[in-house]
Structures are given as C-alpha cells and as structure tokens.
Design a protein around this motif. Structure first.
Motif, PDB file in Angstrom:
ATOM      1  N   GLU A  41      -0.225 131.119  12.611  1.00 57.76           N
ATOM      2  CA  GLU A  41       0.639 131.446  13.745  1.00 57.76           C
ATOM      3  C   GLU A  41       1.345 130.211  14.282  1.00 57.76           C
ATOM      4  OE1 GLU A  41       1.630 134.396  15.040  1.00 57.76           O
ATOM      5  OE2 GLU A  41       0.581 135.215  13.295  1.00 57.76           O
ATOM      6  N   GLU A  42       0.646 129.079  14.309  1.00 66.52           N
ATOM      7  CA  GLU A  42       1.238 127.857  14.843  1.00 66.52           C
ATOM      8  C   GLU A  42       2.202 127.187  13.870  1.00 66.52           C
ATOM      9  OE1 GLU A  42      -0.064 123.576  16.806  1.00 66.52           O
ATOM     10  OE2 GLU A  42      -1.562 125.150  16.555  1.00 66.52           O
ATOM     11  N   GLY A  44       3.097 128.523  10.535  1.00 62.80           N
ATOM     12  CA  GLY A  44       3.755 129.411   9.586  1.00 62.80           C
ATOM     13  C   GLY A  44       2.878 129.688   8.383  1.00 62.80           C
ATOM     14  N   PRO A 148       7.053 129.214  11.684  1.00 65.76           N
ATOM     15  CA  PRO A 148       6.099 129.747  12.652  1.00 65.76           C
ATOM     16  C   PRO A 148       6.671 130.999  13.329  1.00 65.76           C
ATOM     17  CG  PRO A 148       6.286 127.378  12.887  1.00 65.76           C
ATOM     18  CD  PRO A 148       7.357 127.813  11.919  1.00 65.76           C
ATOM     19  N   GLY A 149       5.797 131.976  13.548  1.00 68.46           N
ATOM     20  CA  GLY A 149       6.229 133.223  14.180  1.00 68.46           C
ATOM     21  C   GLY A 149       6.640 134.290  13.189  1.00 68.46           C
ATOM     22  N   ASN A 150       6.961 133.893  11.973  1.00 69.22           N
ATOM     23  CA  ASN A 150       7.333 134.848  10.928  1.00 69.22           C
ATOM     24  C   ASN A 150       6.035 135.328  10.286  1.00 69.22           C
ATOM     25  OD1 ASN A 150       8.414 136.328   8.878  1.00 69.22           O
ATOM     26  ND2 ASN A 150       9.705 134.706   8.069  1.00 69.22           N
ATOM     27  N   SER A 151       5.406 136.340  10.897  1.00 65.07           N
ATOM     28  CA  SER A 151       4.051 136.707  10.506  1.00 65.07           C
ATOM     29  C   SER A 151       3.949 138.039   9.763  1.00 65.07           C
ATOM     30  CB  SER A 151       3.149 136.740  11.746  1.00 65.07           C
ATOM     31  OG  SER A 151       3.649 137.665  12.684  1.00 65.07           O
ATOM     32  N   ASP A 152       5.057 138.544   9.268  1.00 60.26           N
ATOM     33  CA  ASP A 152       5.009 139.769   8.475  1.00 60.26           C
ATOM     34  C   ASP A 152       4.616 139.398   7.039  1.00 60.26           C
ATOM     35  OD1 ASP A 152       5.386 142.107   7.054  1.00 60.26           O
ATOM     36  OD2 ASP A 152       7.315 142.588   7.980  1.00 60.26           O
TER      37      ASP A 152
END
Length: 184
Positions: A41-42, A44, A148-152
């Motif tokens: 999460e932090e 990527g 980071p934040g691209n968690s799909d």
C-alpha cells in the motif's frame, strides 16, 4: 543480501532475517502477510513473471536477438512497441547500448559472450530476455512495479500476463523459431 558480505549462496542468512522479522511482528500482533500488504500500500505492488524457452540451435538464438537489435533494418533500431505496449527504453548488455544514458552507452558490465536485452515499458513493466550460460535456455524475467495506491492486484496481474503474452508472440516467436516451452 542482508549485510555487506555474502556468506552463503542458498538464502540461509535471508531465512534467518525473515525469521527475526516474523518474531518481531508477532510482538506487535501482526503477521508477515499483513506487513507485506502495508508495504504494498505504501510503495506499490511489485509483481513478477519469469520463465524460459529451450533452444538447442545457437543460430536461432543469435538470429532472435539480432532481429531485436535491428528491428527496422538498421543497427541499434530496437522495437518501440510490443503489441499494445509502448517501449520507453532499451538496455542491451551484449552490445553495450542503453537508450537511458546520454551517450547511449551502458553503465553496467557488458559481455559479447551472452545475450541480454532489457526493455522498459511506459506502463512501468520491465522485461529482460537473456540466454543461460549453462543450459540451452532463453529466459525472460518480467516485473510490474505499480504506483502506490494502485491496489487492484487482479488488474495488475492481467496487465503483466498480457505483456508476457505480447513478448512471447512478438519477440520470441516460438512457432517460427521452434522454441520449446518450459516443461510443466
């Protein structure tokens, strides 16, 4: 590598450090899996897919790599795309070419005795194709380092799978080159 010198080749020191980490995380009521998710999460997600083809014919191997080096019929005219994927940089450690350097000269060590080309794609994927020094294999290593934040993760894995498929079809051309896939 866990320190400035490598005292083993089989990952024993890495396993010991991982054991220490698991023990420490347990004191915080966290699992290794939870910590890994927090890191993803932090920083990527980093996903890789690696495999190889078997080829006993050195002429085919040479031809495959030379085709990539002279893609438009001129020397150092590497591909600018692979299927739907745009290539943003190329590093060839066989010839010493690196499009990311101002003088196009690789800063990493080069060797004419083995084949190795790395393609960087505009979507964040990196793919390296290289020959084995000990076996009749042409290997590929691919990785996708998502922002980071691209968690799909499902989408990210599909993106990497699609890229690998494009590399196999467009660069390896296994049917034309009579390459044998890695045994299942």
């Amino acid at each position: 590598m866990c320190c400035t010198s490598v005292l083993d080749k089989d990952g024993v020191s890495a396993a010991a450090i991982a054991g220490e980490m698991v023990s420490f995380l347990a004191t915080k009521n966290k699992s290794l899996s939870q910590k890994l998710s927090a890191i993803y999460e932090e920083y990527g997600y980093h996903i890789s897919k690696n495999s190889y083809f078997i080829c006993h014919d050195q002429k085919v191997i040479h031809s495959l790599f030379e085709r990539l080096r002279n893609f438009s019929g001129k020397p150092d005219s590497y591909p600018t795309e692979c299927g739907r994927f745009c290539i943003s940089a190329v590093r060839d450690l066989t010839t010493g070419y690196d499009s990311n350097q101002p003088d196009n000269k690789a800063v990493l060590p080069t060797s004419r005795s083995s084949q190795m080309i790395t393609f960087t794609f505009s979507n964040g994927c990196v793919a390296t194709m290289r020959t084995s020094g000990t076996e009749p294999k042409i290997k590929y290593y691919t990785e996708l380092c998502a922002a980071p934040g691209n968690s799909d993760v499902t989408h990210l894995k599909k993106e990497l799978d699609d890229l690998v498929e494009a590399i196999i079809e467009n660069f390896f051309e296994p049917t034309k080159n009579k390459l044998q896939p890695k045994p299942e």
